[in-house]
Design a protein around this motif. Sequence first.
Motif, mmCIF file in Angstrom:
data_model
loop_
_atom_site.group_PDB
_atom_site.id
_atom_site.type_symbol
_atom_site.label_atom_id
_atom_site.label_comp_id
_atom_site.label_asym_id
_atom_site.label_seq_id
_atom_site.Cartn_x
_atom_site.Cartn_y
_atom_site.Cartn_z
ATOM 1 N N ASN A 87 0.819 -1.225 0.000
ATOM 2 C CA ASN A 87 0.000 0.000 0.000
ATOM 3 C C ASN A 87 0.849 1.270 0.000
ATOM 4 O O ASN A 87 0.430 2.308 0.498
ATOM 5 N N SER A 88 2.050 1.178 -0.536
ATOM 6 C CA SER A 88 2.902 2.373 -0.610
ATOM 7 C C SER A 88 2.157 3.500 -1.332
ATOM 8 O O SER A 88 1.435 3.243 -2.299
ATOM 9 N N PRO A 89 2.337 4.735 -0.875
ATOM 10 C CA PRO A 89 1.689 5.855 -1.584
ATOM 11 C C PRO A 89 2.116 5.942 -3.056
ATOM 12 O O PRO A 89 1.440 6.594 -3.846
ATOM 13 N N ARG A 90 3.195 5.231 -3.406
ATOM 14 C CA ARG A 90 3.580 5.153 -4.834
ATOM 15 C C ARG A 90 2.420 4.684 -5.684
ATOM 16 O O ARG A 90 2.315 5.028 -6.851
ATOM 17 N N TRP A 91 1.582 3.833 -5.107
ATOM 18 C CA TRP A 91 0.532 3.180 -5.909
ATOM 19 C C TRP A 91 -0.832 3.857 -5.781
ATOM 20 O O TRP A 91 -1.812 3.379 -6.338
ATOM 21 N N ASP A 92 -0.922 4.947 -5.031
ATOM 22 C CA ASP A 92 -2.238 5.568 -4.818
ATOM 23 C C ASP A 92 -2.888 6.009 -6.132
ATOM 24 O O ASP A 92 -4.079 5.773 -6.339
ATOM 25 N N LEU A 93 -2.109 6.648 -6.998
ATOM 26 C CA LEU A 93 -2.704 7.097 -8.269
ATOM 27 C C LEU A 93 -3.120 5.920 -9.148
ATOM 28 O O LEU A 93 -4.284 5.855 -9.579
ATOM 29 N N PRO A 94 -2.219 4.971 -9.432
ATOM 30 C CA PRO A 94 -2.676 3.838 -10.249
ATOM 31 C C PRO A 94 -3.838 3.073 -9.611
ATOM 32 O O PRO A 94 -4.754 2.647 -10.332
ATOM 33 N N TYR A 95 -3.851 2.944 -8.293
ATOM 34 C CA TYR A 95 -4.976 2.236 -7.669
ATOM 35 C C TYR A 95 -6.280 3.028 -7.760
ATOM 36 O O TYR A 95 -7.364 2.443 -7.747
ATOM 37 N N ALA A 96 -6.170 4.357 -7.838
ATOM 38 C CA ALA A 96 -7.399 5.156 -7.955
ATOM 39 C C ALA A 96 -8.133 4.810 -9.247
ATOM 40 O O ALA A 96 -9.347 4.990 -9.357
ATOM 41 N N ALA A 97 -7.400 4.297 -10.225
ATOM 42 C CA ALA A 97 -8.026 3.933 -11.501
ATOM 43 C C ALA A 97 -8.499 2.472 -11.516
ATOM 44 O O ALA A 97 -9.013 1.999 -12.526
ATOM 45 N N LEU A 150 15.085 12.197 -7.067
ATOM 46 C CA LEU A 150 14.685 10.793 -6.860
ATOM 47 C C LEU A 150 14.274 10.167 -8.192
ATOM 48 O O LEU A 150 13.969 10.870 -9.154
ATOM 49 N N ALA A 151 14.234 8.844 -8.222
ATOM 50 C CA ALA A 151 13.767 8.142 -9.420
ATOM 51 C C ALA A 151 12.266 7.886 -9.303
ATOM 52 O O ALA A 151 11.729 7.761 -8.195
ATOM 53 N N ARG A 152 11.592 7.811 -10.448
ATOM 54 C CA ARG A 152 10.137 7.690 -10.467
ATOM 55 C C ARG A 152 9.685 6.341 -11.028
ATOM 56 O O ARG A 152 10.401 5.709 -11.807
ATOM 57 N N ASP A 153 8.471 5.956 -10.677
ATOM 58 C CA ASP A 153 7.798 4.836 -11.336
ATOM 59 C C ASP A 153 7.062 5.407 -12.547
ATOM 60 O O ASP A 153 6.887 6.621 -12.678
ATOM 61 N N ALA A 194 7.159 10.827 -3.562
ATOM 62 C CA ALA A 194 8.479 10.589 -2.963
ATOM 63 C C ALA A 194 8.388 9.497 -1.899
ATOM 64 O O ALA A 194 7.700 9.658 -0.885
ATOM 65 N N THR A 195 9.046 8.368 -2.137
ATOM 66 C CA THR A 195 9.144 7.301 -1.133
ATOM 67 C C THR A 195 10.568 6.762 -1.170
ATOM 68 O O THR A 195 11.369 7.142 -2.030
ATOM 69 N N LEU A 196 10.833 5.824 -0.277
ATOM 70 C CA LEU A 196 12.160 5.220 -0.217
ATOM 71 C C LEU A 196 12.536 4.551 -1.542
ATOM 72 O O LEU A 196 13.723 4.450 -1.893
ATOM 73 N N ALA A 197 11.530 4.120 -2.292
ATOM 74 C CA ALA A 197 11.796 3.441 -3.566
ATOM 75 C C ALA A 197 12.472 4.370 -4.569
ATOM 76 O O ALA A 197 13.128 3.905 -5.502
ATOM 77 N N GLY A 198 12.343 5.662 -4.363
ATOM 78 C CA GLY A 198 12.962 6.639 -5.259
ATOM 79 C C GLY A 198 14.487 6.580 -5.251
ATOM 80 O O GLY A 198 15.144 7.128 -6.136
ATOM 81 N N PHE A 199 15.043 5.892 -4.223
ATOM 82 C CA PHE A 199 16.499 5.749 -4.149
ATOM 83 C C PHE A 199 16.995 4.508 -4.884
ATOM 84 O O PHE A 199 18.146 4.095 -4.719
ATOM 85 N N ALA A 200 16.111 3.926 -5.692
ATOM 86 C CA ALA A 200 16.452 2.697 -6.425
ATOM 87 C C ALA A 200 17.798 2.770 -7.148
ATOM 88 O O ALA A 200 18.543 1.785 -7.162
ATOM 89 N N PRO A 201 18.171 3.918 -7.752
ATOM 90 C CA PRO A 201 19.463 3.949 -8.460
ATOM 91 C C PRO A 201 20.653 3.643 -7.553
ATOM 92 O O PRO A 201 21.691 3.201 -8.035
#
Length: 442
Positions: free
Chosen positions: A179-189, A300-303, A315-322
């Motif tokens: 449930n990371s906020p990364r997915w809030d927009l795609p889940y809204a659809a 940061l890096a984006r999905d 912005a989440t911890l996943a943005g540090f993927a590089p």
Amino acid sequence: PVRPARRRFDSVQLAARAAWTLGGNDNGTMITAAPRLYPHMWSWDTAFISIGLAHLNVDRAVRELETLFAAQWRDGMLPHIVFSEDGGYFPGPQRWGAAELNADAPDSPRTSGICQPPVHAIALRRIVDIGGGSPAVDRLLTDGWPKLYRWHEWLVRHRDPHGTGLLAITHGWESGMDNSPRWDLPYAAVIPGPDLPPYERLDRRVAAAAERPSDAEYDRYLWLVEQMRKVRYDADQVVRTSSFLVGDVFVTALFALASEVLATLGEQSGQPSWRIRQLRGWARRSRVAVASAYDPATGLARDYDLRAGTWLSTATLAGFAPLLCGGLPAADENRMLATILGPDWAGHPDLFAAIPPSVSPNDPAFRAREYWRGPVWPVIAWLFGWAFEHHGWTAEAARLRTECLRLVEDGTFGEYYHPLTGEPLGSQQQSWTATVALDWLH
Ligand code: 9YW
């Protein structure tokens, strides 16, 4: 927030408790992810669990990975859950119906129909480093390596829809960060249809509701499963039809790192050179994809939401993927390293321990107790620590290890922790927390 009193175990006691936790979660067939909340095998948990086991008994570590590999689908996918006989989790094998619907899914053991982040080659590397030379490890290198190669090949074949190296996930569960906020927009659809069969959640019998995803989130999770059932888990049809399809920068970075690691292991164990070249090629392409996801505006890096055709800049911890896989120009990489260690992340002055939480405490979306919306996850810190070490950032890796040990020295092995108070949250005796503690202690 008030910091609750905590126990502190010394390193010998802590290692013993971690070993005891893993033993307690062993149901005879597998080491489950957690005793009550997750009484089955989760794919990426098992990769981490095998690392801790390697410190205790390398044969047992090898067997654990072999149990996961035995559930590999005929097309190469490593499934996200391998079910035990225990019924205590929803959705279970009946609701997934993978074996009934897809000829590539094994009938036994039963599995789910999606996958999880490809960290397994990193576990293999660690096991070889810990227990190399033992016959079981040699067996794993000979028989397990080709299985991991096929798993990586499956990801390239089915999860790189644009051929750019950015790997797509078809469900938030596939990211491991549900449930990371990364997915809030795609889940809204993702709009659950009226034909979503009713269900009862079992997770909240074990963990506090405030620390788990909401019902609205769960409806969407289950709706995506329904959509996949409709196409019988056919890998390409799922990518064509799922209402959730996101290029996951964190999964892609792990894939790039793990492919590189797998290539080196293959070289050292005499695997065919064309496969090694192919792995390095995949790693290179995915590294480029991760670097291309870098946003100079945020550092940061984006999905990338493949359904909407838009970048996701939450912005989440996943943005540090590089930082996991490399590939950024040095100036950007240095800036990113400074950011993760700086006051918005691991260097935030209010943190219990200097470990980057899942969401920055300075972000209005930060929720200190809510699963992937703020808590600190030791296992993710382990990944960054391992990657830092691999990169030669030894001092940063050592610092992270010390801080992580300070977080987990209470011996509860929480699934995740309150980043400001150090309170363990979610499940306790979580296997992957015990296992990374064991690795840090060695
Ligand atoms: C769930 C087992 C799994 C992890 C995931 C984590 C959680 C399962 O637990 O998902 O039902 O919420 O998000 O990364 O593998 O530990």
